[in-house]
Design an enzyme around this catalytic site. Structure first.
Site, PDB file in Angstrom:
ATOM      1  N   GLN B 187       0.870  -1.175   0.000  1.00  0.00           N
ATOM      2  CA  GLN B 187       0.000   0.000   0.000  1.00  0.00           C
ATOM      3  C   GLN B 187       0.905   1.222   0.000  1.00  0.00           C
ATOM      4  OE1 GLN B 187      -3.723  -0.558   0.198  1.00  0.00           O
ATOM      5  NE2 GLN B 187      -2.846  -2.478  -0.577  1.00  0.00           N
ATOM      6  N   ALA B 228     -11.465   2.023   5.085  1.00  0.00           N
ATOM      7  CA  ALA B 228     -10.558   1.210   4.269  1.00  0.00           C
ATOM      8  C   ALA B 228      -9.783   2.077   3.271  1.00  0.00           C
ATOM      9  CB  ALA B 228     -11.353   0.136   3.547  1.00  0.00           C
ATOM     10  N   HIS B 229      -8.906   1.446   2.539  1.00  0.00           N
ATOM     11  CA  HIS B 229      -8.020   2.192   1.637  1.00  0.00           C
ATOM     12  C   HIS B 229      -8.777   2.901   0.524  1.00  0.00           C
ATOM     13  CE1 HIS B 229      -7.028  -1.875  -0.564  1.00  0.00           C
ATOM     14  NE2 HIS B 229      -8.292  -1.711  -0.408  1.00  0.00           N
ATOM     15  N   ASN B 230      -8.272   4.059   0.179  1.00  0.00           N
ATOM     16  CA  ASN B 230      -8.758   4.848  -0.958  1.00  0.00           C
ATOM     17  C   ASN B 230     -10.153   5.435  -0.768  1.00  0.00           C
ATOM     18  OD1 ASN B 230      -6.662   2.792  -2.133  1.00  0.00           O
ATOM     19  ND2 ASN B 230      -6.738   4.505  -3.560  1.00  0.00           N
ATOM     20  N   SER B 248     -12.414   2.269  -1.276  1.00  0.00           N
ATOM     21  CA  SER B 248     -12.787   3.174  -2.373  1.00  0.00           C
ATOM     22  C   SER B 248     -14.198   3.736  -2.256  1.00  0.00           C
ATOM     23  CB  SER B 248     -12.618   2.492  -3.735  1.00  0.00           C
ATOM     24  OG  SER B 248     -11.278   2.087  -3.907  1.00  0.00           O
TER      25      SER B 248
END
Lengths: 319, 319, 319
Positions: B187, B228-230, B248
Site C-alpha cells: 500500500q 478502508a483504503h482509498n 474506495s
C-alpha cells in the site's frame, strides 16, 4: 469566570457578576452553572431548573424561573457550545503535585502519570500506560499495556483493563451552525469506573459532556466496545464483543448485551434485560427480565416466530 | 527502477528502459507509472489510459494505447501485486533529516517522530504518540496518547485525534494465486486529513494502495471507526460510533452515517445523505439530501412502513 | 500444586496428592489436569475423559471413569473458576532470562520485551510495542507501533501486525454465583499465530481459557476485528473489517467473512465458505464452498430472493 464576561464574549447582554463554575443540563445545573433550552421537549425542565443562568430563545423568556438569569439568544445550543470552551480543563497540566503512588504498586517503564493523580495500593501499570492529570485509581488495579486514562477520571478497586482500551476520550458533541460549521462542545465531565470491573481490549469509553459517564460495580465488558458520553452501565451488566451504546444510554443493573448489539441514544433499559446478538434498542425498555432481539427490537420469542414466517414466505414463493 | 528490470523479475519480456516511478489505476496513471487491467468492466479506462505500461492478458494487446507499453501476461493482478513490492517505501527510514518542530509545540515523553517529518506550531503530541517518516502535521494539532500516524501521511490544521487511533495502516489488498496463496499489494499511498477534523478513539484509517485515502475539512469521526483504503470522507461528514467503510467508498460533503452503519466498496454517496443506524449501503446513492435505512437499503420512510407491515404479519399469524 | 490443597481451599473433601498441572476441558484434559462437567450435554465426554480429576455434581459420581478422581460439589463451574486462579501465570515476571533477539532484528525505542522471550531474525519491533514474558516470535515479523503481545503467545514467520492490535488479552469468561457475583475464569491458555499471517490495526485476539486460540497459516485479518477465546481461524481465511467471532468458533480453511459479519459461539464453519457482509452465523455450516447471508443466515441466493419479495410486499401495500 464572571457571567458578564461570558455573555460579552458571546454578544449577549447581561450585567451579572455571577461567578460561573461550569455548564450542565437543566435538571442537574446548580445555581453557579449555566444551562440551555434548545428542544422544547425539555420545557418542563426549564420551569424547575436551579441553574444560575440559561440560554433561551426570546419566546421563552417568561418561562425562566425567577432566580435564574435568562441569556436570550437565537441559538441556545450554539452559545452553549461556544461557552463550553471557557470551562475546558487544560489538555496537559504543567503545574500541580507529583502523583501519589500506593505501596506495592508496580509501574513499568514508559508509563506516564499526570499531576495531582493518585494511584492506590498493589496496582500494576504496564508499559505504555498513560494516566492523565487529576485521576484517582483504587487498589488492586491492573492496567495492561497502552491503556489510556484521560484526565479527571476515577477508577475503583479491583479493576482490570486490557491493552489498548481508552477511558475518558471526548464524547461526540458539537453544535451545527447554519453555514455548515461544527462548534465543539468541550467534554468537561469524566468517566467513573466502579469496583470489581473488568474491561476488554481496545474499547473506547467517552467522558461526559457534563458530569460523568459511569460503569458501575461488577460490570464486565468484552473487546472493542464503544460507550458514548453520559452513559450509565449498571451494576453487574455484561457487554460482549463490539457492543455500542449511543449517548446518555442508561443500562440498569444486570443487563446483558450480546455481540454487536447496540442502543440508540437517551434510552433506559430495565434491570435483568437481555438483548440478543445484533439487536438494536431504539425505545426504552421498562419491563425487567425479558429477552429482546432484532431491529426493530421485539421480544426474542416473537423474533424467532417472525423468522420462521419469513422463511415460510420464502419457501411458498419458490413453489 | 527501469521497466526492463521489473519485467525481467516477473518473467515478462520487455526491453524498455522507461524509468518507472510507481503503480496506479488506469485512470490516474501517468506516463512513468505502470497500471493493469484484470476486470474487463474497466476496458474503457484502458483505451484512454496515460500509463507508461500496463499489465494485460494477451487478448487485449490490441486495445492498449499506442504510447503505452503492453506487459502481456496471464495474471495482470498478480503481476501488479508482485510489482508493488518494488515501490514500497522502507518501513523504518534510517537516513534523512531530523524532524522540524514548530514553535510552542509540546512533545511529551516517549513520543517517536521519524525522519523528514514536519510538525506545525502549537501542537500537542502526548505520550506514546508515533509519527512515521516523511509526515506533515499542521498547526494546532492535538494527538492524544498512543495515536499512530504511519509514514507519508498528511494532517491539516486544527485537528484533534483521540487516543489509540491509527492513521495510515496498510489497506487490505492482495492477489490470490491458484494454489491458495495471497500476494500482498503493498500500500504505497497515504492518508490525507484536512483542516478542522476531529477523530475519536481507537479508529483505524488505512492508507491508499495508490494515491490517498482522504478525510476532508471539517469531518467528524466518532470511536472505533474503520475506513478502508482509498476512501474519501467528504467535507463536513459525520460518522458515528463503529461505522465501517469498505475500500474506495466516496462520501460527498455532509454525509451523516449513524452508529454501526456501513458502506460496501467502490460506491459513491450523494451530498447531505443520512444513513440511519445499522444501515448498509450496497449501491451508490445519487440523489442528495435523503435519509436511508436497512439492509438492503431503502428510504428511511419506506423502512418504517416495512417494519410496521412485518409487525402486522407477525400479529396476524399469532391469531 | 497438590490436588488435596486445591480441594481443601474449595471445601471439597479429597485426600489425593496428585500433582495438578492445570485445567482443561473433558476432551483435552490429561491425567495431571482437572476438568468439570456442568452442562449435561457433554456427559459423553465425561465417560471417556482422561482427566486426573473432575468437578461433578453428586448425581454424576457413578459416571466418572475409574482412573479419574471425582470432586463432588454443587457448582462444578464455579469451582473450576475459583480453581483457575491457582494456575494463572504471573502478570509480570520478575525473574527469568533476558530475551534472545535474532540477528538483523531492529528494535526501536520504547519497546518492552519480557523475560524468557525469543525474537527471531530480521524482525522490526516499532516504538511502543509490548511483548510479554515467555513469548516466541519467528523470523521476518513486523510489529507496527503499539502492538501488544501478551505473555506466552507464539507468532510464526513472515507475520505483519498493524498498529494498536492486541494479541492474547483475556478471554471473556466468568462463572455466575447465585448472589450476582462473577468469578473470573483465569485465561491460562495463549494465542498461536501461524506463518505468513497479516493482521490489521486495532484488532483484539483473546487468549484461550485452556490451550490456544489459533490463527493458522496464511490468514488475513483486516482492522477492528474481535476474536474471542479458543477460536481457530483456518488456513488462508480472510476476515474483513469489524468481523466478530464469539468463543470457540472454528473456521476451517479458506473461509471468507465479509465486513461486520459475525459468528456466535461454539460453531464450526466448513472450508471455502463465504459469509456476506453483516451475516450472522448461528448454526454450524457443514457443506463447504457455499455463500451465506443475513440473520438468520440463509444461502446468499435465497437472501437475495427474500429481499426481492420483501420489497414487493412493501410496494403492494403502498398501492
Amino acid at each position: 469566570m464572571k457571567l458578564q464576561e461570558i455573555s460579552k464574549s458571546l454578544g449577549i447582554s447581561c450585567e451579572s457578576d455571577l461567578e460561573v463554575s461550569g455548564l450542565n443540563t437543566l435538571k442537574d445545573a446548580s445555581n453557579s452553572e449555566i444551562s440551555f433550552l434548545e428542544n422544547k421537549k425539555y420545557l418542563s425542565d426549564l420551569l424547575t431548573t436551579k441553574a444560575g443562568a440559561v440560554f433561551v430563545t426570546p419566546d421563552l423568556i417568561d418561562q425562566v424561573p425567577i432566580d435564574t438569569i435568562a441569556l436570550v439568544c437565537d441559538n441556545p445550543y450554539i452559545n452553549l457550545a461556544k461557552c463550553s470552551q471557557f470551562f475546558a480543563p487544560k489538555i496537559i497540566e504543567t503545574d500541580g503535585n507529583e502523583p501519589i503512588i500506593g505501596e506495592d504498586t508496580i509501574i513499568m517503564n514508559n508509563v506516564f502519570i499526570g499531576k495531582n493523580t493518585q494511584i492506590g495500593l498493589n496496582c500494576r501499570l504496564m508499559s505504555g500506560v498513560f494516566i492523565g492529570d487529576n485521576v484517582i485509581i483504587g487498589n488492586n488495579v491492573t492496567l495492561y499495556p497502552n491503556v489510556v486514562i484521560y484526565r479527571d477520571c476515577v477508577v475503583g478497586n479491583d479493576v482490570m483493563i486490557h491493552a489498548g482500551t481508552v477511558i475518558g476520550s471526548d464524547g461526540f458533541g458539537f453544535a451545527h451552525t447554519k453555514d455548515g460549521k461544527y462548534i465543539k462542545i468541550y467534554q468537561n465531565g469524566n468517566v467513573i469506573i466502579g469496583n470489581n470491573v473488568e474491561i476488554g481490549a481496545n474499547c473506547a469509553i467517552d467522558r461526559a459532556a457534563f458530569r460523568s459517564t459511569t460503569i458501575e460495580d461488577g460490570a464486565r465488558l468484552d473487546n472493542l466496545i464503544h460507550i458514548a458520553h453520559n452513559c450509565i452501565v449498571g451494576k453487574g451488566s455484561i457487554l460482549t464483543g463490539q457492543v455500542g451504546l449511543a449517548g446518555s444510554t442508561i443500562l440498569k443493573e444486570y443487563v446483558v448485551m450480546a455481540g454487536q448489539s447496540a442502543v440508540t441514544g437517551h434510552l433506559e433499559i430495565a434491570p435483568f434485560t437481555t438483548i440478543s446478538a445484533r439487536g438494536v434498542v431504539s425505545k426504552s425498555i421498562t419491563e425487567p427480565k425479558k429477552q429482546w432481539a432484532g431491529f426493530p427490537l421485539m421480544e426474542h420469542k416473537s423474533w424467532l416466530k417472525l423468522q420462521a414466517k419469513i422463511t415460510r414466505l420464502l419457501i411458498k414463493d419458490n413453489k
